[in-house]
Motif scaffolding. Structure first.
Motif, mmCIF file in Angstrom:
data_model
loop_
_atom_site.group_PDB
_atom_site.id
_atom_site.type_symbol
_atom_site.label_atom_id
_atom_site.label_comp_id
_atom_site.label_asym_id
_atom_site.label_seq_id
_atom_site.Cartn_x
_atom_site.Cartn_y
_atom_site.Cartn_z
ATOM 1 N N CYS A 175 26.574 19.709 -1.003
ATOM 2 C CA CYS A 175 26.662 20.939 -0.233
ATOM 3 C C CYS A 175 28.127 21.358 -0.152
ATOM 4 N N THR A 201 14.718 16.552 -2.010
ATOM 5 C CA THR A 201 14.921 16.794 -0.576
ATOM 6 C C THR A 201 15.133 18.275 -0.318
ATOM 7 N N LEU A 202 15.939 18.912 -1.159
ATOM 8 C CA LEU A 202 16.210 20.338 -0.997
ATOM 9 C C LEU A 202 14.951 21.163 -1.207
ATOM 10 N N TYR A 247 22.788 27.653 3.069
ATOM 11 C CA TYR A 247 21.821 28.058 2.056
ATOM 12 C C TYR A 247 22.375 27.780 0.657
ATOM 13 N N LYS A 253 12.490 30.938 5.593
ATOM 14 C CA LYS A 253 11.174 30.593 6.123
ATOM 15 C C LYS A 253 10.382 31.836 6.526
ATOM 16 N N ASP A 258 11.940 20.353 -0.432
ATOM 17 C CA ASP A 258 11.148 20.268 0.797
ATOM 18 C C ASP A 258 11.764 21.083 1.930
ATOM 19 N N ARG A 259 13.062 21.325 1.854
ATOM 20 C CA ARG A 259 13.776 22.056 2.903
ATOM 21 C C ARG A 259 14.065 23.509 2.509
ATOM 22 N N ARG A 260 13.369 24.023 1.506
ATOM 23 C CA ARG A 260 13.591 25.388 0.991
ATOM 24 C C ARG A 260 15.014 25.559 0.476
ATOM 25 N N TRP A 261 15.593 24.497 -0.057
ATOM 26 C CA TRP A 261 16.938 24.510 -0.617
ATOM 27 C C TRP A 261 17.981 24.912 0.438
ATOM 28 N N CYS A 289 20.552 23.061 3.203
ATOM 29 C CA CYS A 289 21.143 21.787 3.582
ATOM 30 C C CYS A 289 20.832 21.474 5.046
ATOM 31 N N THR A 290 20.961 20.217 5.414
ATOM 32 C CA THR A 290 20.725 19.808 6.800
ATOM 33 C C THR A 290 21.732 20.449 7.754
#
Length: 279
Positions: free
Chosen positions: A31, A42-43, A55, A264, A45-48, A50-51
């Protein structure tokens, strides 16, 4: 080489591209905001995202899957191939390497699809392909997609993510600014709805042409949207710019955007807009 040999060679090449497109590569991505290392799985699942909330760029096919009804997208103009109009050194080899890596023939993926049952024409610039730069094929595909939307009388949705015009194609690239803008204006004049969705970054010739001509212009949070980047401007005028200068929130505050929408809420928001304008 006979006709059969040529056909077999082309088929093998297309199969290789399709395999690359379907293959999910579990690579590590850093990131640029928090420097955290995340896997592509991982990205996904998180809609690309970062935690830390930053974006990250999305592959064009993943964005299409996120927006459109499952199985509704049908790609168009996928056999168009960029040439080397000004004989730029090493350009053809670089294109082939990127095609193999991304599974795409060029930076723009175009097609027809549905959002909650409503027919649309959709195009997405992929920043993995030469930073989503606009060359001759990208410009031609945008024009053809626009003409298709006009012929079918359906909304046109384009996601932009670009570093601007493609320098390896010289003036042939720059002329795409006027070409795409003219096609969009004709489409709008005939009653078509054009939704321009700007993502990080949307810069250069893309921001200065069709991407800024949407009937409705949407952006993702904190996306860099500009013609010349902030560093270029600072060096030119010799002054420090505001921290949020040229980002989505700054542009919306100054009337350049209609709305900022999180990923989202992207599909739901687009459906509402399209439904209102197609009733």
């Amino acid at each position: 080489m006979g006709i059969d040999d040529i056909f077999i060679k082309k088929r093998k090449r297309w199969n290789s591209l399709l395999k690359a497109r379907r293959k999910i590569i579990d690579q590590e991505i850093e990131c640029p905001c928090c420097k955290k290392i995340l896997s592509s799985e991982t990205l996904k699942d998180r809609r690309w995202i970062c935690t830390c909330g930053h974006y990250l760029p999305m592959p064009a096919t993943k964005r299409i899957e996120m927006v459109c009804d499952e199985g509704s997208f049908k790609e168009m103009f996928d056999n168009m191939k960029t040439r080397n109009p000004i004989d730029f050194p090493g350009y053809e080899e670089k294109l082939e390497a990127i095609r193999h890596k991304t599974g795409q023939m060029d930076a723009f993926v175009a097609g027809k699809a549905r959002i909650k049952g409503i027919r649309i024409a959709i195009g997405v610039l992929d920043s993995r392909f030469l930073m989503g730069s606009m060359g001759t094929v990208v410009g031609e595909k945008i024009v053809r997609l626009t003409e298709y939307a006009g012929k079918k009388k359906i909304p046109l949705l384009i996601f932009s993510a670009s570093g601007g015009a493609r320098m390896q194609e010289g003036l042939f690239s720059l002329m795409q600014m006027a070409k795409t803008s003219a096609a969009i204006e004709k489409f709008k004049k005939n009653g078509g709805l054009f939704i321009s969705y700007l993502t990080n970054p949307t810069t250069g010739g893309v921001s200065a042409s069709y991407a800024s001509l949407g009937d409705i212009i949407i952006a993702e949070p904190n996306a860099l949207i500009c013609f010349a980047g902030p560093r270029v401007i600072e060096q030119t005028i010799g002054q420090k710019l505001p921290e949020e200068f040229q980002h989505s929130e700054f542009l919306q505050e100054h009337g350049m955007l209609d709305m900022i929408v999180e990923r989202k809420k992207m599909r739901r928001t687009l459906y509402k807009i399209i439904k209102i304008h197609t009733m």
